[in-house]
Design a protein around this motif. Sequence first.
Motif, PDB file in Angstrom:
ATOM      1  N   LEU A  27     -33.311  60.921  19.534  1.00 32.97           N
ATOM      2  CA  LEU A  27     -33.926  59.960  20.258  1.00 32.97           C
ATOM      3  C   LEU A  27     -33.040  58.675  20.566  1.00 32.97           C
ATOM      4  O   LEU A  27     -33.319  58.113  21.686  1.00 32.97           O
ATOM      5  CB  LEU A  27     -35.162  59.450  19.415  1.00 32.97           C
ATOM      6  CG  LEU A  27     -36.492  60.314  19.411  1.00 32.97           C
ATOM      7  CD1 LEU A  27     -37.285  59.781  18.203  1.00 32.97           C
ATOM      8  CD2 LEU A  27     -37.066  60.440  20.528  1.00 32.97           C
ATOM      9  N   VAL A  58     -37.449  51.867  19.663  1.00 33.40           N
ATOM     10  CA  VAL A  58     -37.680  50.574  20.003  1.00 33.40           C
ATOM     11  C   VAL A  58     -39.113  50.219  19.739  1.00 33.40           C
ATOM     12  O   VAL A  58     -39.788  48.956  20.049  1.00 33.40           O
ATOM     13  CB  VAL A  58     -37.210  49.990  21.145  1.00 33.40           C
ATOM     14  CG1 VAL A  58     -35.751  49.921  21.267  1.00 33.40           C
ATOM     15  CG2 VAL A  58     -37.593  51.092  22.446  1.00 33.40           C
ATOM     16  N   PHE A  59     -40.306  51.315  19.445  1.00 30.40           N
ATOM     17  CA  PHE A  59     -41.366  51.004  19.615  1.00 30.40           C
ATOM     18  C   PHE A  59     -42.388  52.082  18.887  1.00 30.40           C
ATOM     19  O   PHE A  59     -41.897  53.280  18.919  1.00 30.40           O
ATOM     20  CB  PHE A  59     -41.991  51.142  21.041  1.00 30.40           C
ATOM     21  CG  PHE A  59     -43.266  50.602  21.101  1.00 30.40           C
ATOM     22  CD1 PHE A  59     -43.931  49.368  21.139  1.00 30.40           C
ATOM     23  CD2 PHE A  59     -44.232  51.723  21.337  1.00 30.40           C
ATOM     24  CE1 PHE A  59     -45.303  48.946  21.218  1.00 30.40           C
ATOM     25  CE2 PHE A  59     -45.922  51.234  21.250  1.00 30.40           C
ATOM     26  CZ  PHE A  59     -46.045  49.872  21.297  1.00 30.40           C
ATOM     27  N   GLU A  69     -46.136  53.447  17.481  1.00 25.14           N
ATOM     28  CA  GLU A  69     -47.519  53.326  17.530  1.00 25.14           C
ATOM     29  C   GLU A  69     -48.193  54.045  16.612  1.00 25.14           C
ATOM     30  O   GLU A  69     -47.852  55.279  16.662  1.00 25.14           O
ATOM     31  CB  GLU A  69     -48.024  53.490  19.012  1.00 25.14           C
ATOM     32  CG  GLU A  69     -49.351  53.146  19.206  1.00 25.14           C
ATOM     33  CD  GLU A  69     -49.914  53.286  20.695  1.00 25.14           C
ATOM     34  OE1 GLU A  69     -49.393  52.496  21.516  1.00 25.14           O
ATOM     35  OE2 GLU A  69     -50.372  54.287  21.075  1.00 25.14           O
ATOM     36  N   LEU A  70     -49.021  53.645  15.700  1.00 21.85           N
ATOM     37  CA  LEU A  70     -49.495  54.580  14.454  1.00 21.85           C
ATOM     38  C   LEU A  70     -51.044  54.473  14.586  1.00 21.85           C
ATOM     39  O   LEU A  70     -51.509  53.364  14.991  1.00 21.85           O
ATOM     40  CB  LEU A  70     -49.019  53.975  13.235  1.00 21.85           C
ATOM     41  CG  LEU A  70     -47.414  54.090  13.124  1.00 21.85           C
ATOM     42  CD1 LEU A  70     -47.167  53.388  11.735  1.00 21.85           C
ATOM     43  CD2 LEU A  70     -47.085  55.520  13.094  1.00 21.85           C
ATOM     44  N   VAL A  78     -47.092  57.288  18.419  1.00 24.50           N
ATOM     45  CA  VAL A  78     -46.111  57.671  19.691  1.00 24.50           C
ATOM     46  C   VAL A  78     -44.614  56.869  18.840  1.00 24.50           C
ATOM     47  O   VAL A  78     -44.788  55.924  18.275  1.00 24.50           O
ATOM     48  CB  VAL A  78     -46.581  57.050  20.560  1.00 24.50           C
ATOM     49  CG1 VAL A  78     -45.243  56.646  21.972  1.00 24.50           C
ATOM     50  CG2 VAL A  78     -47.704  57.567  21.310  1.00 24.50           C
ATOM     51  N   GLU A  82     -41.088  55.502  20.651  1.00 21.24           N
ATOM     52  CA  GLU A  82     -40.191  55.337  21.906  1.00 21.24           C
ATOM     53  C   GLU A  82     -38.905  54.940  21.588  1.00 21.24           C
ATOM     54  O   GLU A  82     -38.513  54.053  20.833  1.00 21.24           O
ATOM     55  CB  GLU A  82     -41.068  54.264  22.659  1.00 21.24           C
ATOM     56  CG  GLU A  82     -42.388  54.871  23.119  1.00 21.24           C
ATOM     57  CD  GLU A  82     -42.968  54.014  24.079  1.00 21.24           C
ATOM     58  OE1 GLU A  82     -42.358  53.504  25.301  1.00 21.24           O
ATOM     59  OE2 GLU A  82     -44.360  53.758  24.289  1.00 21.24           O
ATOM     60  N   SER A  83     -38.016  55.448  22.504  1.00 23.11           N
ATOM     61  CA  SER A  83     -36.449  55.035  22.508  1.00 23.11           C
ATOM     62  C   SER A  83     -36.493  54.045  23.802  1.00 23.11           C
ATOM     63  O   SER A  83     -37.486  54.049  24.196  1.00 23.11           O
ATOM     64  CB  SER A  83     -35.521  56.121  22.346  1.00 23.11           C
ATOM     65  OG  SER A  83     -35.745  56.750  23.421  1.00 23.11           O
ATOM     66  N   ILE A  84     -35.503  53.625  23.938  1.00 23.18           N
ATOM     67  CA  ILE A  84     -35.348  52.673  25.184  1.00 23.18           C
ATOM     68  C   ILE A  84     -35.655  53.466  26.561  1.00 23.18           C
ATOM     69  O   ILE A  84     -36.452  53.125  27.243  1.00 23.18           O
ATOM     70  CB  ILE A  84     -33.931  52.226  25.351  1.00 23.18           C
ATOM     71  CG1 ILE A  84     -33.633  51.068  24.152  1.00 23.18           C
ATOM     72  CG2 ILE A  84     -33.752  51.555  26.662  1.00 23.18           C
ATOM     73  CD1 ILE A  84     -32.221  50.478  24.138  1.00 23.18           C
ATOM     74  N   LYS A  85     -35.200  54.688  26.457  1.00 17.89           N
ATOM     75  CA  LYS A  85     -35.488  55.673  27.638  1.00 17.89           C
ATOM     76  C   LYS A  85     -36.685  56.682  27.662  1.00 17.89           C
ATOM     77  O   LYS A  85     -36.942  57.320  28.593  1.00 17.89           O
ATOM     78  CB  LYS A  85     -34.321  56.330  28.051  1.00 17.89           C
ATOM     79  CG  LYS A  85     -33.171  55.367  28.498  1.00 17.89           C
ATOM     80  CD  LYS A  85     -33.421  54.587  29.688  1.00 17.89           C
ATOM     81  CE  LYS A  85     -33.584  55.409  30.957  1.00 17.89           C
ATOM     82  NZ  LYS A  85     -34.183  54.808  32.280  1.00 17.89           N
ATOM     83  N   SER A  86     -37.261  56.803  26.634  1.00 16.29           N
ATOM     84  CA  SER A  86     -37.907  58.095  26.363  1.00 16.29           C
ATOM     85  C   SER A  86     -39.351  57.647  25.411  1.00 16.29           C
ATOM     86  O   SER A  86     -39.321  56.857  24.504  1.00 16.29           O
ATOM     87  CB  SER A  86     -37.331  59.063  25.398  1.00 16.29           C
ATOM     88  OG  SER A  86     -37.307  58.985  24.158  1.00 16.29           O
ATOM     89  N   VAL A  87     -40.643  58.277  25.682  1.00 17.74           N
ATOM     90  CA  VAL A  87     -41.714  58.427  24.881  1.00 17.74           C
ATOM     91  C   VAL A  87     -41.905  59.726  24.190  1.00 17.74           C
ATOM     92  O   VAL A  87     -41.697  60.645  25.013  1.00 17.74           O
ATOM     93  CB  VAL A  87     -42.850  58.080  25.645  1.00 17.74           C
ATOM     94  CG1 VAL A  87     -43.949  57.969  25.155  1.00 17.74           C
ATOM     95  CG2 VAL A  87     -42.648  56.684  26.609  1.00 17.74           C
TER      96      VAL A  87
END
Lengths: 358, 128
Positions: free
Chosen positions: B36, B40-41, B43-44, B59, B61-66
């Motif tokens: 990844l 950077v994000f 969600e639980l 979810v 998230e990396s800088i460029k992906s979810v």
Amino acid sequence: MSNLTTSLHAKHLELKAKMAPFAGFEMPIQYTSVKEEVIAVRENVGVFDVSHMGEFFVEGPDAHKFVDHIMTNDFSGAGALKAVYSPLCRDNGTVIDDLIAYKLGDERVLICVNAANIEKDWNWISSKTEGFNVSLKNDSDNWSLLAVQGPKTEEVLRSLELLDSDEFPYYSIKETNLNSEHIILARTGYTGEDGFEIFCNHEFVEQLWDRLLEKNVTPCGLAARDVLRLEVCYPLYGHEIHDEVTPLDSALKWTVKMSKQNFIGKAALENYSPKFKLAKIILDKGIPREGYVVENEAGEAIGHVTSGTMSVVLGKGIALAHINHAIDLKQTKLFVNIRNRKYEAERTTKAFVSGGHK
Amino acid sequence: MANTPEELKYTKEHEWIKVDGDIATVGITDFAQESLGDIVFVELPEIDTDLDKESPFGVVESIKSVSDLYTPLSGTIVEANQELVDQPELCNQAPYDSWMIKIKIKNTDELSELLDAPAYLEVCANQE
């Protein structure tokens, strides 16, 4: 069909870059970390292999006049050895691509276009030469291109004797020889920072890459490049601009010079009622992504995100969004719908990050 | 080579599971965080949410992906690691300390479907 590779492909693999298909090429997406690569460009200096991009040459007595005719921005009025950014539009004003045209000589222009659009642009431009004394060449296969970007770029290029002490203003260009290799140097880029783009042949680019890395220039991938351009709000073809919108839908009015006598798309753009406004939004929590719906307080869809990411500099989610033109942005609170949750967005009128370019 | 502790169980979705009685602790693997990049994000889910096996629970998230996270076992969420919501980078720094959720296991039969370390390493090898 297998992907094309650039001349530096083996070097990217050696550096263990994550590679992915992009515009028909297998390109480095990241080397170590997107965050580190973005910071290298903002604070120091990084290098991108962008050899996938296209190079067209326009030559002949009408070269300037022709390039001015196909672009919406003012090319004729630009000085010698200057570069001009412009959308390339159809007669109906919609965007075919955006490009940078470089005034190399009185009868010689280099046009640099997006890799994904090389064929489309070439077909369009080469079909518009009637009445102009010009010859065109799609020379994309013969050029490599490195973008060296960041506040320390000048220092590094001087130490490599690519730059002398002569003045080299932003958005200007120079053809030069380094160890008898023909190169084109331009003070342009796509990061908002000071920097140069270096066009050269496929053999020389390998040496140049090695010499830059020896000077501790950080190799940077396309992921960092996208974050960098979005932080300074540069549009990207396929996102903010595409075949269905005009420059007037995407805050590019400054590139449409109605004072020019004529250019392709002028009549349509003069009478065009924009469909969208381009909003710059920041989220305190959550990361906006392309395609997410933008809503008003009542939960009505009023637009969509065209590009979104986590800003490395701000540590917050940032996005450019197309908002229906009828919406009064000053009177409307914006929310981004992320997985069916509403995240309030703050709108800004300045770029998210002010780059340090000259 | 990604770090893959022997004592944990895994899924082909790159999650690790530590089973302790009827509680399963779940996080993402070293291989996952490495692929990844900078996380950077996170969600639980809410506590007390009932989830079926393989349904999305959160979810990352990396800088460029979810990327969606899928629960490896059916059950009820009894804890979610709020520390990761505030400091998502912990998932990169210490993936096996950065648990995401604790599930009260509903059906112990499902445990036999989880992968052991060698089987999971094979999954990773095929994706490299």
